[in-house]
Design an enzyme around this catalytic site. Structure first.
Site, mmCIF file in Angstrom:
data_model
loop_
_atom_site.group_PDB
_atom_site.id
_atom_site.type_symbol
_atom_site.label_atom_id
_atom_site.label_comp_id
_atom_site.label_asym_id
_atom_site.label_seq_id
_atom_site.Cartn_x
_atom_site.Cartn_y
_atom_site.Cartn_z
ATOM 1 N N ASP A 12 44.385 50.964 48.064
ATOM 2 C CA ASP A 12 43.994 52.222 47.408
ATOM 3 C C ASP A 12 45.015 53.339 47.606
ATOM 4 O O ASP A 12 44.647 54.519 47.649
ATOM 5 C CB ASP A 12 42.618 52.713 47.922
ATOM 6 C CG ASP A 12 41.578 51.629 47.846
ATOM 7 O OD1 ASP A 12 41.540 50.947 46.819
ATOM 8 O OD2 ASP A 12 40.824 51.455 48.823
ATOM 9 N N LYS A 15 48.838 52.816 43.828
ATOM 10 C CA LYS A 15 49.894 51.976 43.228
ATOM 11 C C LYS A 15 49.873 52.051 41.709
ATOM 12 O O LYS A 15 50.905 52.032 41.057
ATOM 13 C CB LYS A 15 49.721 50.495 43.638
ATOM 14 C CG LYS A 15 49.944 50.235 45.099
ATOM 15 C CD LYS A 15 49.674 48.793 45.442
ATOM 16 C CE LYS A 15 48.217 48.387 45.383
ATOM 17 N NZ LYS A 15 47.335 49.010 46.370
ATOM 18 N N ALA A 38 40.761 44.191 43.408
ATOM 19 C CA ALA A 38 41.649 45.350 43.261
ATOM 20 C C ALA A 38 41.082 46.283 42.205
ATOM 21 O O ALA A 38 40.275 45.879 41.370
ATOM 22 C CB ALA A 38 43.034 44.887 42.834
ATOM 23 N N GLY A 39 41.505 47.512 42.235
ATOM 24 C CA GLY A 39 41.095 48.447 41.183
ATOM 25 C C GLY A 39 42.157 49.499 41.022
ATOM 26 O O GLY A 39 42.483 50.200 41.967
ATOM 27 N N HIS A 40 42.782 49.557 39.860
ATOM 28 C CA HIS A 40 43.752 50.624 39.630
ATOM 29 C C HIS A 40 43.177 51.526 38.571
ATOM 30 O O HIS A 40 42.616 51.051 37.591
ATOM 31 C CB HIS A 40 45.069 50.145 39.018
ATOM 32 C CG HIS A 40 45.585 48.880 39.535
ATOM 33 N ND1 HIS A 40 46.354 48.801 40.657
ATOM 34 C CD2 HIS A 40 45.465 47.624 39.074
ATOM 35 C CE1 HIS A 40 46.686 47.543 40.866
ATOM 36 N NE2 HIS A 40 46.156 46.814 39.916
ATOM 37 N N GLN A 224 46.034 45.462 46.719
ATOM 38 C CA GLN A 224 45.601 45.847 48.071
ATOM 39 C C GLN A 224 46.785 46.426 48.855
ATOM 40 O O GLN A 224 47.691 46.987 48.261
ATOM 41 C CB GLN A 224 44.960 44.664 48.819
ATOM 42 C CG GLN A 224 43.593 44.280 48.314
ATOM 43 C CD GLN A 224 43.625 43.342 47.140
ATOM 44 O OE1 GLN A 224 44.418 42.429 47.112
ATOM 45 N NE2 GLN A 224 42.763 43.551 46.175
ATOM 46 N N THR A 301 33.956 49.114 44.105
ATOM 47 C CA THR A 301 32.596 49.046 44.655
ATOM 48 C C THR A 301 31.908 50.409 44.734
ATOM 49 O O THR A 301 30.712 50.462 44.997
ATOM 50 C CB THR A 301 32.644 48.481 46.095
ATOM 51 O OG1 THR A 301 33.498 49.343 46.863
ATOM 52 C CG2 THR A 301 33.203 47.072 46.131
HETATM 53 P P1 IMP Z 1 37.793 40.903 49.728
HETATM 54 O O1 IMP Z 1 39.215 41.009 49.277
HETATM 55 O O2 IMP Z 1 36.813 41.277 48.658
HETATM 56 O O3 IMP Z 1 37.493 39.579 50.353
HETATM 57 O O4 IMP Z 1 37.564 41.986 50.885
HETATM 58 C C1 IMP Z 1 38.214 41.882 52.150
HETATM 59 C C2 IMP Z 1 38.605 43.248 52.685
HETATM 60 O O5 IMP Z 1 39.628 43.803 51.856
HETATM 61 C C3 IMP Z 1 37.474 44.271 52.685
HETATM 62 O O6 IMP Z 1 37.655 45.143 53.788
HETATM 63 C C4 IMP Z 1 37.687 45.043 51.397
HETATM 64 O O7 IMP Z 1 37.132 46.341 51.451
HETATM 65 C C5 IMP Z 1 39.208 45.077 51.367
HETATM 66 N N1 IMP Z 1 39.729 45.204 50.013
HETATM 67 C C6 IMP Z 1 39.816 44.266 49.046
HETATM 68 N N2 IMP Z 1 40.367 44.762 47.939
HETATM 69 C C7 IMP Z 1 40.661 46.045 48.201
HETATM 70 C C8 IMP Z 1 41.285 47.094 47.438
HETATM 71 O O8 IMP Z 1 41.707 46.932 46.293
HETATM 72 N N3 IMP Z 1 41.408 48.282 48.088
HETATM 73 C C9 IMP Z 1 41.005 48.488 49.365
HETATM 74 N N4 IMP Z 1 40.429 47.542 50.103
HETATM 75 C C10 IMP Z 1 40.258 46.340 49.525
#
Ligand code: IMP
Length: 424
Positions: A12, A15, A38-40, A224, A301
């Site tokens: 976050d 990027k 991911a979320g951009h 990430q 989320t």
């Molecule tokens: P997962 O990738 O959904 O399995 O989550 C594993 C960890 O990575 C958790 O703490 C998530 O909150 C974190 N995470 C996954 N994707 C992102 C992102 O795009 N930004 C920030 N944290 C992320």
């Protein structure tokens, strides 16, 4: 000129905006890791695009986009994003290329993520529940994996799904007493995905090497952040891919020697979502001030992000392992109005002081930040156009970040719009 952009903190970092600016000059933008976790957010003019899977370059009509083999691809999310861009008049036909070797995130992966996280209670990882970990686990396990190429042979895929879903159902029932999933339903969805996605599926490794030999300009877009890297991050509170720049080569089949510049993105403070140690976390009103001013709520989320001071120990580690040439420092405007700003330049662990980031979480949990305090500034930075315009205290703060992290700050973000970006 080929460039790789990665996050240097826990994701976050902003990027999307930098990738979007650099995409203007790129022929191809490549996503090489992660998935719909991911979320951009890309802001162009008055339009805001929230993307999870499509590379940020996809909103630029002339740019080719690659979703490479290292990505775990949720076809439901991807087809939704393709449709939503189409509604805004942006077509991806002939310029989106999906690796035949990318693994598919299917319903049972999301179910497994949800069931496992709920069963872990306080011991949960705090995942995005997008099925990322279970899909990468199936990839590594091999026997129950589905790749994009499987959409080209639906008869074989049907048999494969029958076997996989039967296996998953046994596990879900035994471990979580869950209702069985229906293989036919999942297969029927796959038929729809095949219809929509087959025109885009190809050998992206070959495509990228052809582009390299034609001297095309390629932008590699990390997802990430480095501290969430499966091997080099704060395990187990990480994601399931190599989210640092080290994942680029295996994630798309292009060796690092073809990358001219690695740019690391960091915020002028630190955030984290999900569980795990965070030495500079602020539990006070300054943490809330940063969260509200920086809109620090997850794109994927909606969760409020944990906020804290800039951790130069962590960022220096990310710079070191990622071979980072320069830093883009985002959200400098967010911390205007804080009287005294702190920056963590070392950790005290027991009686030892260290400047090297311990990515063993037992040690990290014991780390006490050693802060340097600097004077803040009150000015609104959001309209400032050059580095010289910044207040002296902001310049001093950026200088300290360069000194502590060992990397020059070449870009400073002073707001969400592309125009609110200062290049030095
Ligand atoms: P997962 O990738 O959904 O399995 O989550 C594993 C960890 O990575 C958790 O703490 C998530 O909150 C974190 N995470 C996954 N994707 C992102 C992102 O795009 N930004 C920030 N944290 C992320």
């Amino acid at each position: 000129m080929n460039t790789c952009v990665v996050g240097l903190q826990w994701g976050d970092e902003g990027k999307g905006k930098i990738v979007d600016i650099l995409a203007e000059k790129a022929d191809i933008v490549v996503r090489y890791a992660g998935g719909a976790n991911a979320g951009h957010t890309v802001v162009i003019g008055d339009k805001k695009f929230a993307l999870h899977l499509l590379p940020s370059g996809s909103v630029r009509p002339g740019t080719k986009c690659v979703i490479a083999n290292g990505v775990v691809l949720d076809p439901d999310c991807l087809t939704g994003e393709i449709d939503s861009l189409a509604k805004q008049g942006i077509t991806l036909a002939g310029r989106l290329f999906i690796s035949q070797n990318a693994h598919l995130v299917l319903d049972y992966h999301k179910t497994e993520d949800q069931l496992r996280e709920s069963s872990l209670g306080a011991g949960k990882i705090g995942t995005t529940i997008r099925g990322i970990g279970p899909c990468y686990a199936d990839k590594v396990g091999r026997s129950y994996a589905v790749r994009a190429a499987d959409l080209t042979d639906l008869d074989t895929l049907k048999q494969k799904l029958n076997k996989i879903v039967a296996h998953k159902n046994k596990i879900f029932a035994a471990l979580y007493k869950a209702e069985p999933m229906n293989a036919d339903e999942i297969f029927n969805k796959c038929k729809v995905y095949a219809d929509k996605l087959l025109p885009f599926i190809t050998d992206t490794t070959q495509l990228l090497h052809n582009a390299i030999s034609q001297k095309k300009s390629i932008l590699f877009e990390g997802a990430q952040g480095t501290l969430l890297d499966l091997d080099h991050g704060t395990f187990p509170y990480v994601t399931s891919s190599n989210a640092s720049s080290l994942g680029m080569s295996s994630g798309c089949g292009v060796p690092a020697k073809y990358v001219d510049k690695f740019i690391g993105i960091a915020k002028a403070y630190t955030t984290r979502v999900g569980e795990g140690p965070f030495p500079t976390e602020l539990y006070n009103e300054i943490g809330s001030y940063i969260r509200e001013r920086g809109h620090e709520y997850g794109t994927t989320t909606g969760r409020p992000r944990r906020c804290g001071w800039f951790d130069a120990v962590a960022v220096r580690y990310s710079v070191t392992i990622g071979g980072i040439d320069s830093i883009a420092l985002m959200h400098l405007d967010t911390i205007s109005g804080i009287e005294k700003i702190q920056i963590c330049g070392a950790y005290r662990i027991g009686s030892e002081e260290s400047v090297f980031f311990p990515c063993n979480i037992a040690q990290l949990a014991k780390a006490e930040p050693v802060y340097q305090t600097v004077d803040g500034w009150d000015d609104d930075l959001s309209q400032m156009k050059s580095f010289d315009d910044l207040p002296e205290n902001a310049k001093r703060y950026v200088g300290l970040i360069e000194e502590f992290t060992g990397a020059p700050v070449s870009i400073v973000g002073v707001g969400p719009k592309r125009s609110q970006t200062i290049t030095r």
